[in-house]
Scaffold this active site. Structure first.
Site, mmCIF file in Angstrom:
data_model
loop_
_atom_site.group_PDB
_atom_site.id
_atom_site.type_symbol
_atom_site.label_atom_id
_atom_site.label_comp_id
_atom_site.label_asym_id
_atom_site.label_seq_id
_atom_site.Cartn_x
_atom_site.Cartn_y
_atom_site.Cartn_z
ATOM 1 C CB CYS A 47 14.610 -58.089 -48.359
ATOM 2 S SG CYS A 47 13.466 -58.593 -49.855
ATOM 3 C CD GLU A 107 26.034 -17.614 -14.433
ATOM 4 O OE1 GLU A 107 25.494 -17.929 -15.378
ATOM 5 O OE2 GLU A 107 26.490 -16.707 -14.135
ATOM 6 C CG ASP A 130 13.798 -24.468 -20.685
ATOM 7 O OD1 ASP A 130 14.327 -23.835 -21.836
ATOM 8 O OD2 ASP A 130 12.907 -25.322 -20.703
ATOM 9 C CD GLU A 151 17.541 -18.143 -21.083
ATOM 10 O OE1 GLU A 151 18.650 -17.380 -21.633
ATOM 11 O OE2 GLU A 151 17.075 -19.309 -21.708
ATOM 12 C CE1 TYR A 160 23.792 -15.048 -21.356
ATOM 13 C CE2 TYR A 160 21.839 -15.951 -20.505
ATOM 14 C CZ TYR A 160 22.488 -15.769 -21.719
ATOM 15 O OH TYR A 160 21.902 -15.427 -22.690
ATOM 16 C CE LYS A 168 22.099 -23.933 -22.062
ATOM 17 N NZ LYS A 168 20.666 -23.900 -22.710
ATOM 18 C CB CYS A 222 8.530 -58.291 -51.765
ATOM 19 S SG CYS A 222 10.017 -59.110 -51.167
ATOM 20 C CB CYS A 230 11.888 -56.232 -52.228
ATOM 21 S SG CYS A 230 10.899 -55.518 -51.032
ATOM 22 C CB ALA A 267 -0.952 0.064 1.188
ATOM 23 C CD GLU A 268 4.540 1.938 4.395
ATOM 24 O OE1 GLU A 268 5.079 2.729 4.942
ATOM 25 O OE2 GLU A 268 4.534 0.713 4.482
ATOM 26 C CE LYS A 320 20.756 -29.198 -22.730
ATOM 27 N NZ LYS A 320 20.207 -28.415 -23.830
ATOM 28 C CB CYS A 358 10.557 -59.450 -47.393
ATOM 29 S SG CYS A 358 10.468 -57.640 -47.537
HETATM 30 S S1 IVH Z 1 26.069 -18.179 -21.071
HETATM 31 C C1 IVH Z 1 27.935 -17.116 -25.117
HETATM 32 N N1 IVH Z 1 24.552 -18.860 -19.045
HETATM 33 O O1 IVH Z 1 21.543 -21.017 -23.107
HETATM 34 C C2 IVH Z 1 26.888 -17.781 -24.877
HETATM 35 N N2 IVH Z 1 23.433 -18.991 -21.009
HETATM 36 O O2 IVH Z 1 22.274 -22.759 -25.024
HETATM 37 C C3 IVH Z 1 26.734 -17.455 -23.329
HETATM 38 N N3 IVH Z 1 21.507 -19.846 -20.690
HETATM 39 O O3 IVH Z 1 21.668 -18.746 -25.398
HETATM 40 C C4 IVH Z 1 25.582 -18.150 -22.764
HETATM 41 N N4 IVH Z 1 21.193 -19.949 -18.684
HETATM 42 O O4 IVH Z 1 20.158 -18.217 -23.732
HETATM 43 C C5 IVH Z 1 24.649 -18.595 -20.245
HETATM 44 N N5 IVH Z 1 23.584 -19.266 -17.135
HETATM 45 C C6 IVH Z 1 23.619 -19.248 -18.222
HETATM 46 C C7 IVH Z 1 22.262 -19.562 -19.068
HETATM 47 C C8 IVH Z 1 22.582 -19.351 -20.304
HETATM 48 C C9 IVH Z 1 20.415 -19.947 -19.910
HETATM 49 C C10 IVH Z 1 21.018 -19.813 -22.306
HETATM 50 C C11 IVH Z 1 21.320 -18.787 -23.224
HETATM 51 C C12 IVH Z 1 21.939 -19.222 -24.424
HETATM 52 C C13 IVH Z 1 21.493 -20.638 -24.366
HETATM 53 C C14 IVH Z 1 22.629 -21.475 -24.957
#
Ligand code: IVH
Length: 718
Positions: free
Chosen positions: A436, A124, A128, A183, A235, A126, A421, A441, A42-43, A324, A418
């Site tokens: 085959c 870091e 999505d 991202e 990032y 990654k 045929c 065929c 509210a503030e 991954k 096969c």
């Molecule tokens: S570094 C030179 N750090 O992953 C590229 N990318 O597969 C530097 N992504 O296009 C990317 N988290 O959009 C980096 N901690 C992270 C990330 C990250 C997600 C994405 C980014 C990039 C894609 C590549």
């Protein structure tokens, strides 16, 4: 006061506006970035409304970084595109810690002065979402670009201005220009609430947070984007114009945080690979409880000096790699096993599965490779099985779950005939493929014709597999050679063919008839085990189909890369009656290139020896076909460059590698010199690597080299 003239604000009002902006920036940051508010909603709202009122009364006091702009409002017709000042790269992937170790070993080969103990990694999660670049001039937010194709993105400034954790003005001493990359995403919690709202209002539901974020960022009406719970996590940076320099990724990230950005949670410096392993294992364990969807992790070499040394390949930085998560798996029922007959007659078993969502994709079929695979995995029809998909890789059946059997499951018996045929099938000793044997065929014919016209075959423009199927169905083809005998009327009878398209098909055929080279034709025949490279070697050695078809196993075995198995497959091919007829038909149609061996004046000799030039009396005079296979400027980044190899390559022999480089238009040198553009480094490189380092030569590993010459490499991320 005249109409349209703005009221001049008293000084005290201007000061109050500045103060309100600062207060709202501060509290907005506490709430949206630091997740640690100091005042009530509210503030905050009261100050926001006060600022809105003053800006309305005194439009001259509307500042470009005012938080009131976050509600959006501008409506665009389309999103303009704009070039990035530095390319936004992608990342290479590893799928396990052991592949991660290989990656580090590869780095150490490129950094002969370092050892493992000197490498530390900034880790870091990654995220999505989708990649975004935010541009600040003298500390003010001026522009936002999506990644696009990496070189050019779409401008989404208005939409990104509405994202609450994006600072509209940076804190602290600021550079002239800074591009902050990160991202954009929607958290899992916000996503659930967003979809619930969409459902209530009868709006469209989003499939996942990533799609919701992508759709929101690309809205033409920024007030829609403003209502979507987008977040930006930084990032890294693009271009920075400043005299300040950082020495590590960690320092750079802390600076970005101090500018006012949110960075990825759980980001951490790992001083060794062992620490990286620990960090990764805890991320894997915490994956499902993360506030947003993860795609894995990103490891970056912490030292910026080493990052600079390692540089970039054409698509990704060498100093960073994506780890991954293991491929997603799901359970499905094995409903049935069907058989696909390929162009060489091989029967490939395919699992028909109850539809199952594996990591976001519905899977219904998966290859089972061959008879042995079914036996070794003891797959039975009716079984519950585990299905896996890794990246772009085709789905596969990992294993059966025998504990779930109820006794009704049936063992699959590979048929003796096969399925297409009815001809008998045969499995050669020591081979896993069942084939085959009937050359007539229909499945073999269909697949052979498709291969014949495909890129790996004669590469006839406009002649895809669909057209081949149409022609077969219309009973216009009984052999691949028949396509050269087709009349315009035959083609016009097919669905969707008009005079113009038929004229194009005809022109493409004539082009191939005149210009097709011997290696292309050999490859198009679809001889088992003979791909494009082997076809070139055979063309270079034998110079004509007459000589090749008469060659015995001994002579064939003398060709590079041809062993007894390949030699006997070639022999079998030319012994088969149907294939002899095919050759005669091709000769009759004038599709009969030869490659003169030896005795040709340089510089063409080299290329002719590799069978790269067409040679028929007419073709030589017109010089027409030469362009078809000889390297073209721009066709490969290696064109016109010099290259050298050092160390053992894993997928290629040295001569094969040189051959590929030459094919791409590069000159292979014998030693490191100032003239050298690229050094390709294999295992245990010699002194060449050190010397090249001092001359500023670009260092490539084998995979990068293969990519540059466009040879197949292991499948990678979409
Ligand atoms: S570094 C030179 N750090 O992953 C590229 N990318 O597969 C530097 N992504 O296009 C990317 N988290 O959009 C980096 N901690 C992270 C990330 C990250 C997600 C994405 C980014 C990039 C894609 C590549």
């Amino acid at each position: 006061m005249r109409d349209g003239e703005e009221k001049v604000a008293p000084e005290a009002t201007a000061a109050r506006v500045a103060q309100l902006i600062e207060l709202l920036e501060y509290h907005g940051r506490r709430y949206h970035v630091l997740d640690d508010p100091e005042i009530s909603d509210a503030e905050y709202d009261a100050m926001f409304v006060e600022l809105l009122g003053l800006e309305e009364e005194y439009p001259a006091l509307r500042l470009p970084h005012s938080p009131t702009l976050r509600v959006g409002g501008e409506i665009l017709e389309s999103l303009p595109s704009r070039a990035h000042s530095l390319p936004m790269y992608s990342l290479d992937n590893v799928f396990s810690l052991s592949e991660g170790r290989d990656y580090v070993r590869k780095l150490l080969r490129l950094l002969p002065d370092e050892d493992e103990s000197s490498l530390s990694f900034w880790m870091e999660p990654k995220m999505d979402g989708l990649a975004m670049e935010l541009i600040y001039e003298r500390g003010f937010f001026v522009r936002a670009l999506t990644r696009g194709d990496g070189l050019t993105g779409e401008e989404v400034t208005g939409n990104m201005r509405t994202v609450r954790n994006v600072p509209l003005r940076l804190s602290g001493p600021v550079p002239e220009l800074v591009e902050v990359r990160g991202e954009v995403l929607i958290s899992r919690k916000d996503f659930a609430a967003l979809n619930a709202r969409q459902e209530q209002s009868g709006g469209k539901l989003f499939a996942n947070p990533r799609n919701a974020a992508a759709g929101s960022v690309r809205q033409l009406d920024s007030s829609v984007a403003a209502r979507r719970p987008l977040r930006f996590l930084a990032y890294g940076t693009g271009r920075v114009e400043w005299d300040k320099a950082w020495s590590t990724q960690q320092e750079l990230m802390f600076w970005i945080r101090d500018l006012g950005f949110e960075i990825a949670p759980n980001a951490e410096l790992c001083p060794s690979f062992v620490a990286l392993e620990e960090w990764w294992n805890s991320l894997v364990a915490a994956r499902d409880s993360f506030p947003f969807d993860l795609d894995g992790a990103v490891a970056k070499i912490n030292s910026l000096a080493l990052q600079e040394k390692l540089g970039f390949t054409s698509r990704a930085p060498r100093f960073a790699v994506a780890f991954k998560f293991a491929a997603p798996r799901a359970r499905a029922r094995l409903l049935d096993i069907s058989l696909q007959v390929g162009r060489t007659g091989t029967l490939t078993p395919v699992a028909n599965l109850s539809p199952v969502n594996v990591g976001g994709v519905v899977v219904r079929r998966a290859t089972l490779h061959n008879e042995d695979e079914i036996r070794v995995k003891d797959l039975r029809i009716g079984d519950t099985v585990l299905v896996q998909r890794a990246g772009d890789v085709i789905p596969e059946v990992v294993a059966a779950l025998p504990e779930l059997r109820d006794g009704t499951e049936k063992v699959f018996v590979f048929p003796a005939f096969c399925p297409e045929c009815g001809g008998s099938v045969f499995r050669e000793k020591g081979e896993s493929a069942v084939r085959c044997l009937n050359r007539a065929c229909p499945a073999v014919l269909r697949e052979s014709v498709k291969h014949f016209v495909s890129k790996a075959g004669l590469d006839i423009q406009g002649w895809g597999g669909k057209l081949a199927e149409q022609l077969l169905r219309a009973k216009l083809l009984y052999s691949p050679a028949d396509i050269f005998a087709l009349k315009d009327d035959d083609l016009l009878r097919l669905e969707r063919q008009r005079e113009k398209s038929v004229a194009n098909l005809r022109a493409a055929l004539e082009d191939v008839r005149r210009n097709c080279t011997l290696p292309r034709l050999i490859s198009a025949l679809g001889i088992r085990h003979v791909g494009e490279e082997t076809a070139k070697a055979l063309a270079g050695e034998f110079g004509s189909l007459d000589a090749l078809s008469a060659a015995d196993v001994g002579a064939l075995c003398r060709v590079r890369d041809v062993g007894p198995e390949v030699a006997s497959s070639i022999r079998d091919f030319f012994m088969a009656e149907g294939n002899r007829r095919l050759l005669e038909d091709l000769r009759g149609q004038g599709v009969w290139p030869t490659a003169r061996a030896k005795s040709v004046a340089e510089p063409e000799a080299g290329r002719l020896r590799q069978g790269l030039l067409p040679f028929s009396p007419g073709a030589e005079k017109e010089g027409n076909g030469a362009e078809r296979e000889s390297p073209k400027p721009g066709a490969s980044p290696l064109y016109g460059k010099t290259i050298l190899f050092t160390g053992a390559l894993s997928a290629l022999g040295r001569s094969e590698a040189s051959h590929l480089a030459e094919k791409a238009g590069a000159e292979v040198l014998s030693r490191v010199s100032a003239r050298l553009d690229y050094l390709v480094v294999g295992d245990k490189p010699g002194s060449k690597l050190k010397k090249a380092g001092t001359l500023g030569v670009v260092i490539l590993d084998e995979e990068e080299f293969l990519r540059m010459v466009n040879a197949p490499v292991a499948p990678e991320e979409a």
